[in-house]
Design a protein around this motif. Structure first.
Motif, mmCIF file in Angstrom:
data_model
loop_
_atom_site.group_PDB
_atom_site.id
_atom_site.type_symbol
_atom_site.label_atom_id
_atom_site.label_comp_id
_atom_site.label_asym_id
_atom_site.label_seq_id
_atom_site.Cartn_x
_atom_site.Cartn_y
_atom_site.Cartn_z
ATOM 1 N N LEU A 1 19.402 -2.029 2.981
ATOM 2 C CA LEU A 1 19.507 -0.532 3.647
ATOM 3 C C LEU A 1 21.197 -0.308 3.318
ATOM 4 O O LEU A 1 21.355 0.903 3.467
ATOM 5 N N TRP A 2 21.951 -1.145 3.886
ATOM 6 C CA TRP A 2 23.660 -0.993 3.763
ATOM 7 C C TRP A 2 23.841 -0.317 2.218
ATOM 8 O O TRP A 2 24.654 0.311 2.256
ATOM 9 N N ALA A 3 23.302 -1.310 1.248
ATOM 10 C CA ALA A 3 23.823 -1.046 0.057
ATOM 11 C C ALA A 3 22.897 0.242 -0.764
ATOM 12 O O ALA A 3 23.308 0.794 -1.902
ATOM 13 N N GLY A 4 21.998 0.947 0.139
ATOM 14 C CA GLY A 4 21.010 2.040 -0.407
ATOM 15 C C GLY A 4 20.229 1.443 -1.453
ATOM 16 O O GLY A 4 19.651 2.066 -2.447
ATOM 17 N N ALA A 5 19.786 -0.086 -1.443
ATOM 18 C CA ALA A 5 19.013 -0.609 -2.244
ATOM 19 C C ALA A 5 17.478 -0.449 -1.702
ATOM 20 O O ALA A 5 17.193 0.261 -1.009
ATOM 21 N N THR A 6 16.489 -0.944 -2.800
ATOM 22 C CA THR A 6 15.207 -1.052 -2.449
ATOM 23 C C THR A 6 14.917 -2.459 -1.770
ATOM 24 O O THR A 6 15.096 -3.378 -2.420
ATOM 25 N N VAL A 7 14.112 -2.239 -0.710
ATOM 26 C CA VAL A 7 13.630 -3.445 -0.111
ATOM 27 C C VAL A 7 11.931 -3.590 -0.324
ATOM 28 O O VAL A 7 11.234 -2.826 -0.075
ATOM 29 N N ALA A 8 11.636 -4.702 -1.009
ATOM 30 C CA ALA A 8 10.052 -4.892 -0.866
ATOM 31 C C ALA A 8 9.392 -5.893 0.013
ATOM 32 O O ALA A 8 10.126 -7.070 0.188
ATOM 33 N N VAL A 9 8.178 -5.753 0.438
ATOM 34 C CA VAL A 9 7.855 -6.411 1.687
ATOM 35 C C VAL A 9 6.284 -6.842 1.227
ATOM 36 O O VAL A 9 5.632 -5.874 0.575
ATOM 37 N N GLU A 10 5.743 -8.119 1.645
ATOM 38 C CA GLU A 10 4.467 -8.415 1.410
ATOM 39 C C GLU A 10 4.094 -9.057 2.714
ATOM 40 O O GLU A 10 4.648 -10.028 3.223
ATOM 41 N N PRO A 11 2.825 -8.712 3.398
ATOM 42 C CA PRO A 11 2.548 -9.083 4.559
ATOM 43 C C PRO A 11 2.136 -10.622 4.535
ATOM 44 O O PRO A 11 2.426 -11.381 5.469
ATOM 45 N N ALA A 12 1.477 -11.033 3.613
ATOM 46 C CA ALA A 12 1.018 -12.530 3.478
ATOM 47 C C ALA A 12 2.011 -13.312 2.906
ATOM 48 O O ALA A 12 2.396 -13.160 1.488
ATOM 49 N N LEU A 13 2.656 -14.081 3.481
ATOM 50 C CA LEU A 13 3.920 -14.997 3.050
ATOM 51 C C LEU A 13 3.475 -16.307 2.483
ATOM 52 O O LEU A 13 3.842 -17.242 3.016
ATOM 53 N N LYS A 14 2.592 -15.961 1.470
ATOM 54 C CA LYS A 14 2.272 -17.267 0.798
ATOM 55 C C LYS A 14 2.703 -17.331 -0.766
ATOM 56 O O LYS A 14 3.141 -16.193 -1.250
ATOM 57 N N GLU B 1 0.925 -1.198 -0.168
ATOM 58 C CA GLU B 1 -0.039 -0.138 -0.073
ATOM 59 C C GLU B 1 0.909 1.214 0.042
ATOM 60 O O GLU B 1 0.393 2.283 -0.272
ATOM 61 N N ARG B 2 2.136 1.246 0.253
ATOM 62 C CA ARG B 2 2.863 2.208 0.442
ATOM 63 C C ARG B 2 4.209 2.131 -0.114
ATOM 64 O O ARG B 2 4.684 0.938 -0.102
ATOM 65 N N GLU B 3 4.976 3.290 -0.687
ATOM 66 C CA GLU B 3 6.299 3.433 -1.033
ATOM 67 C C GLU B 3 6.976 4.354 -0.578
ATOM 68 O O GLU B 3 6.250 5.577 -0.284
ATOM 69 N N LEU B 4 8.258 4.150 0.006
ATOM 70 C CA LEU B 4 9.058 5.259 0.820
ATOM 71 C C LEU B 4 10.221 5.558 0.046
ATOM 72 O O LEU B 4 10.889 4.483 -0.166
#
Length: 553
Positions: free
Chosen positions: A266-279, A58-61
Motif C-alpha cells: 500500500l505504501w508503494a502503491g503496488a498490488t497485493v495478492a491474497v489467497e484464503p487457503a494458505l496451502k 473472487e474480487r479485484e479492486l
C-alpha cells in the motif's frame, strides 16, 4: 498532516501512549509523517485511482475502489453498528479483499481493530473480545471454503460479553447473513461515506497479538504513525515499485505479512495478492498467476516452495522474505541458486523491532545474519545484566524508536518486566553484532540449554542439523538431567523419501562439521511432523514436554 499538540493522544484505560517528547522528536526528524492508514491509500487513490490495489480469488479492486468501499463501509459501521472513535472491533478474517476493506473502514472512524488469527479458536477469541471490550466482531461467513464454522465460533462466545453489540459476516454471493448478523457486502453499499480526516495518527490504529508458545496472547497497541513508519521503510528496504505485485504467504492479521506485504504494498502503491487457503499448492499457483514479485514465507513454507513441482516456475520472484524463526542458511542459498531472488532474512516482532537483510546484500550476509535495523530512527542495544556488551559478544536485544510500541494493553505485569524507565523494550532475544555492523540472532533467552555449566543456543545447532541430507526440519531443546542439569535433545522431520535416521548418523555428521561434543544432541526423536504454534512456528514448549514424557514428540 495532523496539527494537534504532540501530547493530545487518546485516553484509553490501559493504553500506554508515546511520551510527548518522543512524539515531537519523531515528527521533527521526519520519522513520523502523521499519516493514518487510510491516508496512505487515499494518496494513491487520488493520484492513480485505476491502479490495481488488491487481487483475491473472487474480487479485484483498484485503489479508487478500495478508497470508496472503505469510506462507505466506515459509514455503515458508524450508522448501522453504532461504532465511534476509540471503540474496538475484533477482526477474524482470512487473507481476503474484505479484510483490507474492513481494516481501512475502522481506520477512517478511529476505531481500533484487534487482529485475531484464523487459527485461533474459542479461548483466544473470547480472551481478545474481553480484553479489548470489543463492540463488534467481523468474521468469515460462507464466501470462502475454509473448512471451519467461524460464525458458530463467534456465536459460542457472544453471550458472554455484554459489550459485544454487533456481529458481521462475509457472506457469499446469493447467501444471506445468519439471523441477527450483518452482511459485510450489504454494509459496503451504504449511502453515507466517512473520509476520516479528523483521525489522530498518534492514536492506536490496531491491536496486534503477541506470538508465543504458551498462555493467551497479549494485545499490542500500534499507532498509525509507528506502523506507517514501518510500512515506508520496509517498502524502501525491499525496493518495492508501484508496478510490483506482493503475495501474502502468511495470515495478513499477523505482523509479518501485515508489514511486509500489505503495508509495503500500500505504501508503494503496488498490488497485493491474497489467497484464503494458505496451502502450498494454491499459494504457488497464485505467485505464478499474478507474476508475483515478493512473497513472505516462514521457513517450512519456503521448503515447500523450493520443492514445488515442475509446473511451478516462480520465475518472477524478485524478493523472498522469511523469518518468524531462525532461517537455516542453506535455505537462503537455495533461493539464490534456484530463483536468483534477493533475500530479506527478517527478524521482526509484533511489538515493532525489525532487523533485516536487504535484497542486494551478499548471499552469505543474507544466509548467516539478519542484516541491519530497518529505519533511521531505530535505536538498538545488546546488553547483558544491564550493560552494553562489546561488538561480537552475545546479549539480549533491547530496542526503542519510532516503530516500536510503548506497552502491552492492560498488562502492567508484562510492561514492568519488559520495559525500563527510559522506554527501552527488552525483547528476550539473543543477538550479537558482527564487525561489519550486521546482526546475528541466536534465539530466545529461553531457547538456551545449560549443560554442565555450558551455555548452548539451540537454533545454532538446528542450522547445522537441517544441512544433513536426511533432515528437513529440526527442533533442539533442553532435556532435564540430574547429573548435567540439561542434555541436548533433537526432534527432527525427515526429508521426503527418507525412511530412517539414527543418533549415530547425526553424531557422525556433526563430528564432520566440527560441532563441539557438548553441543551435539544426546537424544533423538524422529517425528512425522513437529508441533507448531498458531502462527506456524515450531512449538519448542511442546517438544520439551514430549521429550519429558519419553521422546514421543
Amino acid at each position: 498532516m495532523h496539527d494537534g499538540p504532540a501530547h493530545a493522544t487518546t485516553d484509553i484505560e490501559g493504553y500506554v501512549p508515546f511520551p510527548a517528547d518522543r512524539v515531537r522528536a519523531y515528527r521533527e526528524a521526519g520519522d513520523w509523517r502523521d499519516l493514518t492508514f487510510h491516508a496512505v491509500v487515499d494518496r494513491v487513490a487520488e493520484a492513480t485511482p485505476s491502479r490495481r490495489a488488491l487481487v483475491g480469488p473472487e474480487r479485484e479492486l483498484s485503489y479508487g475502489d478500495l478508497a470508496r468501499n472503505s469510506r462507505r463501509l466506515a459509514g455503515a459501521f458508524r450508522d448501522e453498528l453504532g461504532l465511534r472513535a476509540d471503540d474496538t472491533v475484533t477482526l477474524q478474517l482470512p487473507n481476503c479483499v474484505e479484510f483490507v476493506e474492513a481494516f481501512l473502514a475502522c481506520s477512517r472512524l478511529g476505531v481500533v481493530p484487534a487482529f485475531v488469527l484464523p487459527r485461533h479458536r474459542e479461548q483466544e477469541l473470547g480472551h481478545v473480545v474481553s480484553l479489548t471490550e470489543s463492540k463488534a466482531v467481523v468474521t468469515a461467513g460462507d464466501r470462502y471454503d475454509l473448512g471451519f464454522d467461524y460464525v458458530g465460533l463467534v456465536d459460542s462466545v457472544v453471550d458472554d460479553h455484554a459489550h459485544l453489540d454487533a456481529c458481521v459476516a462475509v457472506a457469499g454471493d446469493g447467501s444471506d447473513a445468519p439471523t441477527g448478523w450483518h452482511d459485510l457486502t450489504a454494509l459496503r453499499d451504504h449511502d453515507e461515506e466517512v473520509d476520516g480526516d479528523d483521525v489522530n495518527p498518534c492514536n492506536p490504529g490496531l491491536f496486534m497479538l503477541s506470538g508465543g508458545t504458551s498462555g493467551l496472547p497479549k494485545a499490542i497497541p500500534r499507532t498509525h504513525n509507528d506502523y506507517v513508519y514501518l510500512w515506508e521503510h520496509i517498502a524502501r528496504a525491499m525496493g518495492v515499485e508501484a508496478d510490483w505485485t506482493l503475495v501474502a504467504g502468511l495470515p495478513i492479521p499477523h505482523s509479518f505479512a501485515f508489514g511486509y506485504v500489505l503495508g509495503a504494498g500500500l505504501w508503494a502503491g503496488a498490488t497485493v495478492a491474497v489467497e484464503p487457503a494458505l496451502k502450498p499448492d494454491p499459494l504457488v499457483a497464485l505467485v505464478d498467476r499474478v507474476d508475483g514479485d515478493v512473497t513472505t514465507l516462514i521457513p517450512k513454507q519456503l521448503i515447500d516452495f523450493l520443492d514445488a513441482g515442475a509446473d511451478a516456475t516462480l520465475s518472477t520472484l524478485r524478493v523472498v522474505c522469511s523469518g518468524g524463526q531462525k532461517v537455516p542458511p542453506d535455505l537462503v542459498r537455495r533461493v539464490a541458486d534456484q530463483w536468483d531472488a534477493g533475500f530479506c532474512n527478517v527478524f521482526g516482532m509484533g511489538e515493532g523491532a525489525q532487523v533485516i537483510t536487504r535484497p542486494d546484500d551478499p548471499v552469505e550476509v543474507q544466509a548467516t545474519t539478519v542484516g541491519r535495523p530497518l529505519g533511521p530512527g531505530d535505536e538498538i542495544r545488546i546488553v547483558d545484566e544491564g550493560r552494553e556488551v562489546p561488538r561480537g559478544e552475545l546479549g539480549e536485544l533491547v530496542v526503542r524508536g519510532p516503530g516500536v510500541f510503548t506497552g502491552y494493553f492492560r498488562n502492567e505485569a508484562a510492561n514492568e518486566s519488559s520495559f525500563d524507565d527510559d522506554g527501552w523494550f527488552y525483547t528476550g532475544d539473543v543477538f550479537s553484532q558482527r564487525p561489519d555492523g550486521t546482526y546475528e540472532v541466536w534465539g530466545r533467552l529461553d531457547d538456551t540449554i545449560n549443560r554442565a555449566g555450558e551455555t548452548i543456543y539451540a537454533p545454532a545447532i538446528e542450522d547445522v542439523l537441517v544441512e544433513h541430507p536426511k533432515i528437513a526440519k529440526a527442533a533442539v531443546v533442553g532435556v532435564p538431567d540430574e547429573a548435567l542439569g540439561e542434555r541436548v535433545g533433537a526432534a527432527v522431520e525427515l526429508r521426503r523419501g527418507t525412511a530412517s535416521l539414527t543418533l549415530d548418523e547425526v553424531t557422525a555428521f556433526l563430528d564432520e562439521r566440527g560441532l563441539a561434543v557438548f553441543r551435539r544432541p544426546e537424544r533423538l526423536a524422529v517425528v512425522a511432523s513437529l508441533p507448531e504454534t498458531d502462527v506456524g512456528k515450531i512449538d519448542r514448549g511442546a517438544v520439551e514436554r514430549e521429550f519429558g514424557a519419553g521422546e514421543s514428540v
